[in-house]
Design a protein around this motif. Sequence first.
Motif, mmCIF file in Angstrom:
data_model
loop_
_atom_site.group_PDB
_atom_site.id
_atom_site.type_symbol
_atom_site.label_atom_id
_atom_site.label_comp_id
_atom_site.label_asym_id
_atom_site.label_seq_id
_atom_site.Cartn_x
_atom_site.Cartn_y
_atom_site.Cartn_z
ATOM 1 N N UNK A 105 0.825 -1.207 0.000
ATOM 2 C CA UNK A 105 0.000 0.000 0.000
ATOM 3 C C UNK A 105 0.861 1.260 0.000
ATOM 4 N N UNK A 106 1.940 1.248 0.780
ATOM 5 C CA UNK A 106 2.825 2.413 0.795
ATOM 6 C C UNK A 106 3.495 2.619 -0.558
ATOM 7 N N UNK A 107 3.919 1.535 -1.190
ATOM 8 C CA UNK A 107 4.543 1.650 -2.517
ATOM 9 C C UNK A 107 3.534 2.215 -3.520
ATOM 10 N N UNK A 108 2.290 1.771 -3.435
ATOM 11 C CA UNK A 108 1.249 2.296 -4.327
ATOM 12 C C UNK A 108 1.022 3.780 -4.093
ATOM 13 N N UNK A 109 1.051 4.197 -2.829
ATOM 14 C CA UNK A 109 0.855 5.624 -2.522
ATOM 15 C C UNK A 109 2.010 6.463 -3.072
ATOM 16 N N UNK A 149 0.285 3.141 19.853
ATOM 17 C CA UNK A 149 -1.095 3.345 20.283
ATOM 18 C C UNK A 149 -1.763 4.412 19.428
ATOM 19 N N UNK A 150 -1.008 5.500 19.146
ATOM 20 C CA UNK A 150 -1.544 6.595 18.345
ATOM 21 C C UNK A 150 -0.546 6.966 17.249
ATOM 22 N N UNK A 151 -1.062 7.175 16.046
ATOM 23 C CA UNK A 151 -0.234 7.544 14.895
ATOM 24 C C UNK A 151 -0.809 8.787 14.234
ATOM 25 N N UNK A 152 0.058 9.720 13.877
ATOM 26 C CA UNK A 152 -0.346 10.860 13.050
ATOM 27 C C UNK A 152 0.016 10.544 11.604
ATOM 28 N N UNK A 153 -0.943 10.737 10.715
ATOM 29 C CA UNK A 153 -0.753 10.454 9.294
ATOM 30 C C UNK A 153 -0.911 11.769 8.540
ATOM 31 N N UNK A 154 0.212 12.355 8.113
ATOM 32 C CA UNK A 154 0.200 13.656 7.428
ATOM 33 C C UNK A 154 0.005 13.448 5.931
ATOM 34 N N UNK A 155 -1.141 13.882 5.424
ATOM 35 C CA UNK A 155 -1.483 13.697 4.019
ATOM 36 C C UNK A 155 -0.669 14.604 3.104
ATOM 37 N N UNK A 156 -0.664 14.224 1.819
ATOM 38 C CA UNK A 156 -0.009 15.039 0.801
ATOM 39 C C UNK A 156 -1.022 15.333 -0.308
ATOM 40 N N UNK A 157 -0.889 14.672 -1.437
ATOM 41 C CA UNK A 157 -1.664 15.047 -2.617
ATOM 42 C C UNK A 157 -3.043 14.398 -2.717
ATOM 43 N N UNK A 158 -3.908 15.048 -3.512
ATOM 44 C CA UNK A 158 -5.180 14.443 -3.893
ATOM 45 C C UNK A 158 -4.877 13.226 -4.768
ATOM 46 N N UNK A 159 -5.816 12.305 -4.849
ATOM 47 C CA UNK A 159 -5.569 11.058 -5.570
ATOM 48 C C UNK A 159 -4.809 10.106 -4.683
ATOM 49 N N UNK A 160 -3.636 10.488 -4.296
ATOM 50 C CA UNK A 160 -2.806 9.729 -3.363
ATOM 51 C C UNK A 160 -3.559 9.456 -2.060
#
Length: 293
Positions: A105-109, A149-160
């Motif tokens: 999934x990470x490689x696809x992103x 326990x808790x993870x922050x997921x910082x988004x980038x681009x649309x589509x991705x």
Amino acid sequence: MRIWPQCIPCIYSARAREVLTSDIPDREKVFVLTALAAELSRANPFSSTIRLATETYRLVKQGTRNRDPYYEFKRESNKLVAERLLPLLKEKVERLAGYELFRELLVASIAVNSLDPGVPGYEKLEVNLNVKLGRDESREAYELLKRATRVVYALDNAGEALVDLEVVKLLRNMGVEVWVLAKSQPYQNDVTLEEAVELGLAQYARVVGTGSDAAGPILGELSSEALDAISTADVIIAKGMAAFESFEEWTPSKPVVHVLRAKCVPVAAAVGVGVGEGAIALRKPALARNASF
């Protein structure tokens, strides 16, 4: 990240294209282009790439009277990924689980991160799932996330972000609480808080705004809620080059998993990969790591 010489023409090229393709009269375009040149002329060898990119984009939005110049590009990116890439990806990963699913999934992103019109050479609406990883620390990252326990997921681009949604679902299934960090106002084709909610991320995570339209998580621009999320997370997953450049200037006290495609020489050199290669790279906490990344 400290500026390289080629960063100046790169930023100007992206901003000039945004102005030239806008709907304002030619006379006004001249004024905006000269204002951009003046802003960039104040750069020095100690200037920050991420701050220059932010300030010049704000000039573009103000000068073209358009708060979201990439609105249509973002919509088309989401449509492309939803209709053409996600079905292929889900078929590819349907028999995977655990670490193998996480890595795929990470490689696809990273592949979808190619939808990036703010970088010269990445303006086309096309995606290829094949991407070479020049640095792969996904196994260590996965082990960290298993204990989190808790993870922050910082988004980038649309589509991705639609692929990011699949990663967030996986993290939730692992029992991890996820806080998604999205832009509070538009910056290039990055996902805003409102768009993240529309894409369904709020069903699986707490969605938090960065507090501004800054290109990355820059100190002084982050909201108190965003800072609280970063400071209380066990692990931070930071998508894209802007987040990497930002964390070159300040390093959180928690591990950061950078997931990106190095689209230029300065970032590629800093990450330790070739230009165009992907990276899943672990940045150790500020108090625990060596001076070099």
